[in-house]
Design an enzyme around this catalytic site. Structure first.
Site, short mmCIF file in Angstrom:
data_model
loop_
_atom_site.label_atom_id
_atom_site.label_comp_id
_atom_site.label_asym_id
_atom_site.label_seq_id
_atom_site.Cartn_x
_atom_site.Cartn_y
_atom_site.Cartn_z
N ASP A 175 0.55 -0.72 0.25
CA ASP A 175 -0.09 -0.03 0.13
C ASP A 175 0.60 1.59 -0.18
O ASP A 175 0.18 2.06 0.16
CB ASP A 175 -1.25 -0.03 1.08
N GLY A 176 2.18 1.28 0.35
CA GLY A 176 2.96 2.43 0.50
C GLY A 176 2.87 3.22 -0.13
O GLY A 176 3.56 4.54 -0.19
N GLU A 180 2.20 7.40 -0.91
CA GLU A 180 2.74 8.41 -1.64
C GLU A 180 2.48 8.84 -2.89
O GLU A 180 2.53 10.68 -3.24
CB GLU A 180 4.39 7.22 -1.63
N GLY A 438 0.45 2.96 6.98
CA GLY A 438 1.75 2.24 7.50
C GLY A 438 3.07 2.91 7.63
O GLY A 438 4.40 2.55 7.37
#
Length: 477
Positions: A175-176, A180, A438
């Site tokens: 998911d990061g 971003e 996260g």
């Protein structure tokens, strides 16, 4: 013939398939039919190529699918069907008609692909080559591939990307990278148009909550193959974006915010990253048997039907606290925050506070079963106290969402939210971690890696939802 008849032929001709001349029909409803097969161009066909006098149809079919257009529900497989028109005029006409149908579907033709080679088990590159690239090639989708080289690289790329050159941004990672990209788009001067860019997610990391939520919403398994098909087909849906604010600092969240047990497990388990996704379960057991509770308070604007959760809130001069700090900026600042509507509060100590924007927190964590992608609310999961044995049982229910029915859990929907975090109840010299999507937003004193700088301080945070602000590629039933 009724022009509204979707089964009416728009092109019918005799062609050669496997050395045998057979009738081939393209219908107004976008079906390609010949004696032993029926393909839906929207659902089954990825693209086609003309090679000499032959047309090769690149398709995805369900294993076991026969003549019936619906197939038999097996696993999807790539397959090529070849036919040869009997004249050059027929070849040209089939080429034109097939391309016209595909063009009418509004599918992406050029994508910008961001790939994180370091996330999860470092398998994103292999997943792209094995599962994603072949499908994009079959669909004749051109792409530019960019591997991320460091933390926040994807945010920098999204902030400066020439969006007019692409029909979507594809994130091959957990998911990061998606998070971003959203933050990068919303920090642009042209954020209002930039955030409309469709975003695609390929599950290739430790946590694949967004991909799981999208695919599970239509009953599909969370695989890179299925996620890529959804992107190729070009269907989109709106996605809420939550703005987390502290003074002039902003973070834009599309997944979740956690404080307490869930945040501690998510962030502190990084020391066991070599274990892959198993690190979460391993560390969760450690944290449960050494359970922490945190002092603090939450205040919220409850969604209709949830006004009886918590205690009545008296605002005490907080109404203009946040908006007085707003200044004119070129980027997105989030929705105007107004505490006048805030009606409830809950005092700690807490075991865990968990806000969710989508149902799944990971492939095996159904954190918020009732969460919707664009309802304008966040799902709030509150745990104030729980015995260790009960908590173990509760955590084991996370994979099917059963934890929200526990008497130890409050589960409700909120429009806006204030978190006032405090110290651990067993040690006032130690504070906690606030985790959003996260990423560590704040670390209190004595917390894991507390020496590291964070975007925000371990202090009051404001969260408000902007309904349907972003757009994601999504499968359809």
């Amino acid at each position: 013939m009724d022009p509204k008849d979707t089964g009416a032929p728009v092109l019918s001709d005799r062609v050669q398939i496997n050395g045998i001349v057979v009738p081939l029909t393209l219908t107004a409803g976008g079906q390609l039919r010949w004696p032993d097969r029926c393909l839906s161009i929207e659902k089954d066909v990825l693209g086609f190529v003309v090679e000499g006098s032959r047309i090769k149809i690149k398709a995805v079919i369900e294993s076991g699918a026969g003549i019936c257009c619906a197939g038999d529900g097996g696993a999807p497989l790539r397959k090529t069907f070849t036919f040869e028109p009997l004249s050059e005029d027929s070849l040209r006409l089939w080429n034109q008609r097939l391309q016209a149908v595909l063009d009418s579907l509004g599918r992406p033709k050029k994508l910008f692909v961001l790939l994180n080679p370091y996330g999860g088990k470092r398998s994103a590159s292999k997943i792209f080559l094995d599962d994603v690239k072949p499908l994009l090639d079959d669909a004749n989708i051109h792409y530019t591939l960019q591997e991320t080289k460091y933390r926040l690289h994807a945010k920098e790329v999204a902030h400066s990307l020439d969006l007019l050159s692409y029909d979507g941004v594809l994130c091959v990672s957990g998911d990061g990278i998606l998070v971003e990209v959203v933050n990068g788009l919303l920090e642009r001067e042209d954020w209002s148009s930039a955030i409309k860019m469709p975003l695609g997610v390929i599950p290739a990391g430790t946590s694949n909550g967004m991909a799981k939520s999208l695919l599970d919403s239509v009953g599909e398994s969370c695989t890179a193959f299925n996620a890529t098909l959804a992107i190729i087909r070009g269907h989109t849906r709106s996605l809420d974006v939550a703005t987390v604010s502290q003074g002039q600092k902003r973070f834009f969240s599309v997944l979740m915010l956690a404080w307490g047990l869930v945040a501690d497990i998510d962030i502190e388990s990084e020391k066991y990253r070599w274990m892959g996704s198993a690190r979460m379960d391993f560390y969760a057991i450690q944290r449960i048997f050494c359970l922490r509770r945190y002092h603090g308070c939450i205040k919220f604007l409850a969604a209709p039907g949830y006004e009886n959760f918590g205690e009545p809130l008296e605002l005490e001069g907080e109404i203009n606290e946040l908006n007085s700090n707003r200044v004119q900026q070129n980027c997105y600042c989030g929705p105007a925050f107004d505490m006048k509507g805030f009606n409830r509060k809950i005092e700690g100590p807490f075991v865990s506070i968990w806000l969710h924007n989508v149902p799944w927190g990971g492939e095996n964590v159904l954190a918020a079963p009732d969460a919707k992608f664009a309802d304008g609310y966040l799902d709030l999961v509150v745990m104030k106290d729980c015995s260790k044995l009960s908590l173990l049982a509760l955590m084991s229910d996370l994979n099917k969402g059963g934890h929200v029915r526990s008497p130890h859990v409050l589960y409700l929907k909120v429009k806006a939210f204030v978190l006032e975090p405090g110290p651990r109840s067993d040690d006032p010299n130690k504070e906690g971690i606030i985790d959003a999507d996260g990423e560590v937003l704040a670390r209190g004193r004595g917390a894991y890696k507390s020496e590291q700088r964070t975007l925000m301080a371990y202090d009051k945070l404001h969260i408000e939802v902007d309904q349907g602000l972003a757009t994601v590629f999504s499968p359809v039933c």
